[in-house]
Motif scaffolding. Structure first.
Motif, PDB file in Angstrom:
ATOM      1  N   HIS A  62       0.860  -1.388   0.181  1.00 40.48           N
ATOM      2  CA  HIS A  62      -0.041  -0.049  -0.110  1.00 40.48           C
ATOM      3  C   HIS A  62       0.802   1.279  -0.184  1.00 40.48           C
ATOM      4  CE1 HIS A  62      -3.981   1.870   1.671  1.00 40.48           C
ATOM      5  NE2 HIS A  62      -3.145   2.974   1.504  1.00 40.48           N
ATOM      6  N   HIS A  73       1.424   5.132  -2.122  1.00 39.76           N
ATOM      7  CA  HIS A  73       0.923   6.247  -3.172  1.00 39.76           C
ATOM      8  C   HIS A  73       2.099   7.254  -3.653  1.00 39.76           C
ATOM      9  CE1 HIS A  73      -3.481   6.146  -1.350  1.00 39.76           C
ATOM     10  NE2 HIS A  73      -2.676   5.827  -0.314  1.00 39.76           N
ATOM     11  N   LYS A 132      -0.183   3.170  -6.027  1.00 41.16           N
ATOM     12  CA  LYS A 132      -1.382   3.680  -6.506  1.00 41.16           C
ATOM     13  C   LYS A 132      -1.342   5.032  -7.257  1.00 41.16           C
ATOM     14  CE  LYS A 132      -3.178   2.174  -2.029  1.00 41.16           C
ATOM     15  NZ  LYS A 132      -3.651   0.770  -2.540  1.00 41.16           N
ATOM     16  N   HIS A 187      -9.550   1.483   0.735  1.00 41.83           N
ATOM     17  CA  HIS A 187      -9.497   2.159   2.125  1.00 41.83           C
ATOM     18  C   HIS A 187     -10.556   2.091   2.853  1.00 41.83           C
ATOM     19  CE1 HIS A 187      -6.114   3.760  -0.510  1.00 41.83           C
ATOM     20  NE2 HIS A 187      -5.477   4.482   0.480  1.00 41.83           N
ATOM     21  N   HIS A 232      -6.180  -0.048   6.278  1.00 42.64           N
ATOM     22  CA  HIS A 232      -6.363   0.949   7.485  1.00 42.64           C
ATOM     23  C   HIS A 232      -7.054  -0.160   8.521  1.00 42.64           C
ATOM     24  CE1 HIS A 232      -4.684   4.625   6.149  1.00 42.64           C
ATOM     25  NE2 HIS A 232      -5.380   4.759   5.011  1.00 42.64           N
ATOM     26  N   ASP A 278       1.773   2.744   3.424  1.00 44.20           N
ATOM     27  CA  ASP A 278       0.940   3.912   3.028  1.00 44.20           C
ATOM     28  C   ASP A 278       1.627   5.206   2.527  1.00 44.20           C
ATOM     29  OD1 ASP A 278      -1.486   5.145   2.423  1.00 44.20           O
ATOM     30  OD2 ASP A 278      -1.910   5.768   4.491  1.00 44.20           O
TER      31      ASP A 278
HETATM   32 ZN   LIG Z   1      -3.671   5.060   1.245  1.00 43.42          ZN
END
Ligand SMILES: [Zn+2]
Length: 394
Positions: free
Chosen positions: A68, A70, A132, A225, A248, A307
């Motif tokens: 995960h 970004h 992502k 998410h 999450h 994340d």
């Molecule tokens: Zn995220």
């Protein structure tokens, strides 16, 4: 073809079959051939290879699988972080700041940033990284974000439904139509997964279900998410749609935990929908941490991921996340290391990474320590001595 022997391993984490969950072997060696693990066994019986690396009794584990992140963005939000630490709440609204910077960036700038962060993660032991989109939020910007992400990873995720961009603020239904229509069509050739930020202030359950169903219809796998900022229906939507992972999971009801546990494989091999916990986000937003113990005790498969993003979790460090998970989320060091390797692989439905068994990809991390325990025991210390990816020392 040339072979490589990683030898004199004091403690080898295989995540394979063994007396403990990490499949630990002592005084071990790993033979690598054509980018794959060809043999694992005692050093004393190691085959001869073209090249040998003597790790001098150090611990070796599979490369981390960060499921995960970004990474396609421009700019940073250090000032927002400082304001939050001074007492302002996190709402997710800052995502739009990054959207503006990302749209204004050139392809070259975005590419350089993705490569920089992938390199940073690799030096900290991450050999597989999901990437992502989600800071473009227009047809052209989402498509180019995924095209650039796909240059660095095969695990690419279309997150057009990150937030509703400012120009659609008063007509979110129209934006959902754009995401499901032309944006998905432009993004899908570069994506393996589809994701939605299902949260108050982002996308509600009906929008999330519609968007994820459109993605499934064109062959994308589902992840989302869910339940980050408060209780909500996201986790159960993920289970309903057969998501690979719900991410999450900070605010879970008993029914959410039961729903995840209900996706257990009949062979007892964990759950089909993984709960991916992101302690870096809870750290950086000064939020409560999810209760990993409750999930693990219910039999839910747990993954850890960074994340990594410029707003709510600007870390690429899996060792940092392991340390947080042990200290703050009631995971044992063994559970946290498994979750950061094999757990991440499960969250990506991969069986060739996150393990060091014959046939797996030869992604190895050599620690500057005698045991994996040191990853939690010595937080913040650069313990990654060497990384081997695809059989190639980096
Ligand atoms: Zn995220």
């Amino acid at each position: 073809m040339s072979t490589l022997l990683v030898d004199n391993i004091g403690e080898l984490v295989t995540n394979g079959i063994g007396a403990d969950s990490l499949g630990i072997r002592r005084k071990a060696a790993v033979l690598v051939e054509e980018g794959q693990v060809a043999w694992v066994g005692p050093s004393a019986y190691a085959p001869v290879a073209d090249r040998r690396i003597d790790v001098g009794g150090a611990a070796v584990l599979p490369g981390f699988v960060d499921s995960h992140a970004h990474l396609v963005f421009a700019g940073d939000r250090a000032a927002e972080f400082a304001a939050r630490m001074a007492g302002e709440p996190y709402t997710g609204g800052g995502i739009r700041t990054t959207v503006g910077a990302t749209r204004a960036a050139t392809d070259g700038e975005l590419r350089a940033n993705v490569r920089r962060l992938c390199g940073e993660a690799l030096r900290q032991g991450t050999t597989t990284m999901e990437i992502k989109s989600g800071y473009g939020l227009s047809v052209a910007d989402e498509a180019r974000s995924l095209r650039i992400a796909a240059e660095s990873s095969s695990e690419t995720t279309f997150l057009g439904a990150h937030v509703v961009p400012a120009e659609y603020a008063d007509r979110p239904d129209d934006y959902v139509g754009l995401v499901c229509g032309p944006m998905l069509a432009a993004a899908a050739p570069h994506a393996k997964w589809i994701d939605v930020f299902c949260e108050r202030g982002a996308f509600d359950i009906d929008h999330a279900r519609a968007i994820l169903a459109c993605g499934q219809a064109v062959g994308l796998g589902v992840r989302l998410h869910a339940n980050q900022l408060g209780p909500g229906p996201g986790v159960q939507l993920g289970v309903e749609l057969g998501a690979a992972s719900v991410d999450h999971c900070t605010h879970l009801s008993d029914a959410d935990v039961d729903a995840l546990a209900g996706t257990a494989h009949s062979d007892g091999f964990g759950t089909r929908t993984v709960a991916t916990l992101l302690p870096g986000a809870d750290f950086s937003t000064r939020s409560p941490y999810p209760d990993a113990r409750r999930l693990l005790d219910a039999g839910v498969t747990v993954a850890l991921a960074t994340d990594c993003n410029p707003g709510s979790s600007y870390t690429s460090s899996m060792p940092f996340c392991i340390a947080l998970a042990v200290r703050e989320m009631r995971m044992t060091p063994a559970e946290a290391v498994w979750a950061a390797t094999a757990g991440g692989a499960r969250a990506l439905r991969r069986d060739d990474v996150g393990v060091l068994t014959p046939g797996a990809r030869a992604d190895l991390v050599v620690l500057d320590a005698p045991s994996y325990l040191h990853l939690a025991y010595r937080p913040g210390v650069p313990l990654i001595r060497q990384v081997i990816r695809n059989g190639v020392p980096q």
